[in-house]
Design a protein around this motif. Sequence first.
Motif, PDB file in Angstrom:
ATOM      1  N   MET A  11      28.757  44.754  36.643  1.00 23.26           N
ATOM      2  CA  MET A  11      29.455  43.477  36.776  1.00 23.26           C
ATOM      3  C   MET A  11      29.637  42.873  35.385  1.00 23.26           C
ATOM      4  N   SER A  12      30.833  42.375  35.097  1.00 27.66           N
ATOM      5  CA  SER A  12      31.133  41.865  33.765  1.00 27.66           C
ATOM      6  C   SER A  12      30.529  40.489  33.537  1.00 27.66           C
ATOM      7  N   GLU A  27      32.550  37.806  35.177  1.00 30.74           N
ATOM      8  CA  GLU A  27      32.301  37.652  36.610  1.00 30.74           C
ATOM      9  C   GLU A  27      30.990  36.919  36.871  1.00 30.74           C
ATOM     10  N   ALA A  56      37.028  39.607  39.816  1.00 36.67           N
ATOM     11  CA  ALA A  56      37.951  40.731  39.952  1.00 36.67           C
ATOM     12  C   ALA A  56      37.489  41.771  40.968  1.00 36.67           C
ATOM     13  N   SER A  57      36.202  42.050  41.008  1.00 33.66           N
ATOM     14  CA  SER A  57      35.720  43.130  41.866  1.00 33.66           C
ATOM     15  C   SER A  57      35.323  42.614  43.245  1.00 33.66           C
ATOM     16  N   GLY A  58      35.364  43.520  44.220  1.00 26.08           N
ATOM     17  CA  GLY A  58      34.921  43.159  45.562  1.00 26.08           C
ATOM     18  C   GLY A  58      33.458  42.775  45.588  1.00 26.08           C
ATOM     19  N   GLU A  59      32.638  43.437  44.773  1.00 29.07           N
ATOM     20  CA  GLU A  59      31.212  43.113  44.689  1.00 29.07           C
ATOM     21  C   GLU A  59      31.014  41.678  44.215  1.00 29.07           C
ATOM     22  N   ALA A  60      31.761  41.281  43.188  1.00 26.76           N
ATOM     23  CA  ALA A  60      31.622  39.927  42.648  1.00 26.76           C
ATOM     24  C   ALA A  60      32.082  38.883  43.651  1.00 26.76           C
ATOM     25  N   ARG A  61      33.172  39.155  44.365  1.00 28.84           N
ATOM     26  CA  ARG A  61      33.667  38.192  45.353  1.00 28.84           C
ATOM     27  C   ARG A  61      32.662  38.006  46.487  1.00 28.84           C
TER      28      ARG A  61
END
Length: 330
Positions: free
Chosen positions: A1-2, A5, A68-73
């Motif tokens: 994860m960035s 994020e 941006a990523s589904g994990e972050a959302r």
Amino acid sequence: MSTEEIRAILTVCLLAAYADGDKHDREREQIRQVAEGLAQDQQINLPGLYQDVLMRRVQLADVLPKLASGEARQLAYEMALCVCEADGQTSPQEQDFLTQLREALDQAPTAFAEQASAVSAAPLDGPVTALPEVAKPGQAVPHPVAVDTLQGTAAQRRPGNLSAADMDRKILNASILNGAIELLPENLSTLAIIPLQMRLVYQVGQSYGYELDSGHIKDLLATLGVGLTSQYLEQAGRRLLSGLLGKGIFGGLGRQAVSSGMSFAATYALGHVANQYYAGGRTLSTQMLRDAYQHVMADGRQLQTQYLPQMQETARGLNTAKIMQMVRGG
């Protein structure tokens, strides 16, 4: 994860914390202290994010494109939901915020929201834990000197139905359990720490003949400087910044010690200060309670390294289903 994020997730959590617009000054101060305490990463700059949210310089629409990523959302939604549920109730404004967030992040309704509500509304009269005792009768259990010094301040000590040694073991076991729970990768596990701490305080008071409700316990925790929303933010924020949240259970001894030590120490301090407060007939002043809590927190932080192996072993036997059973009183 960035990093971007992570900043966005923490901003969403802060927006959730202020969604109802009805934060007491004391709670605002606790959230500010959490932001400053988690400021070790200059790239994240959580105190700056806190100021942006408080001064309304950032809105939800500004943050969402950075997830941006589904994990972050998914993580942003789950953490925001837990922030709103941490105090045991979700206001209409918080519900509106969560609905807007869920729809904007395209998160389908899941069982997570129902489970989070069940955890935050856990009954006080269930057992703290059915785990094996870490200290057997007759074995010495650490007892904080700072609490001992308060015994002479009470006009009359109330008799309890537990011996001092049994009470110390009870508090230590609850502390190890909460330290173990914080090693788990799920948001729901982090949320469970708060009701288990409240149940410990309830049972300590009950041992001295006090029948407490959740409102009284929340007031006591607030007096000690423990906010429910801010405590969840601190627990989850430390795990997110250290790379533990949403990951595997065992990601390095040092990171585990930092994360689980917070819940171990907080539970240890809550249990021992509550024990002295109710044993003394609830006569301790606010300042004495706060000073004692800070002293015993320091004791707990020193002890957490000693009991980290027990936390790790306990964590290996835990999962979401078992935690749900514990907080529901099963």
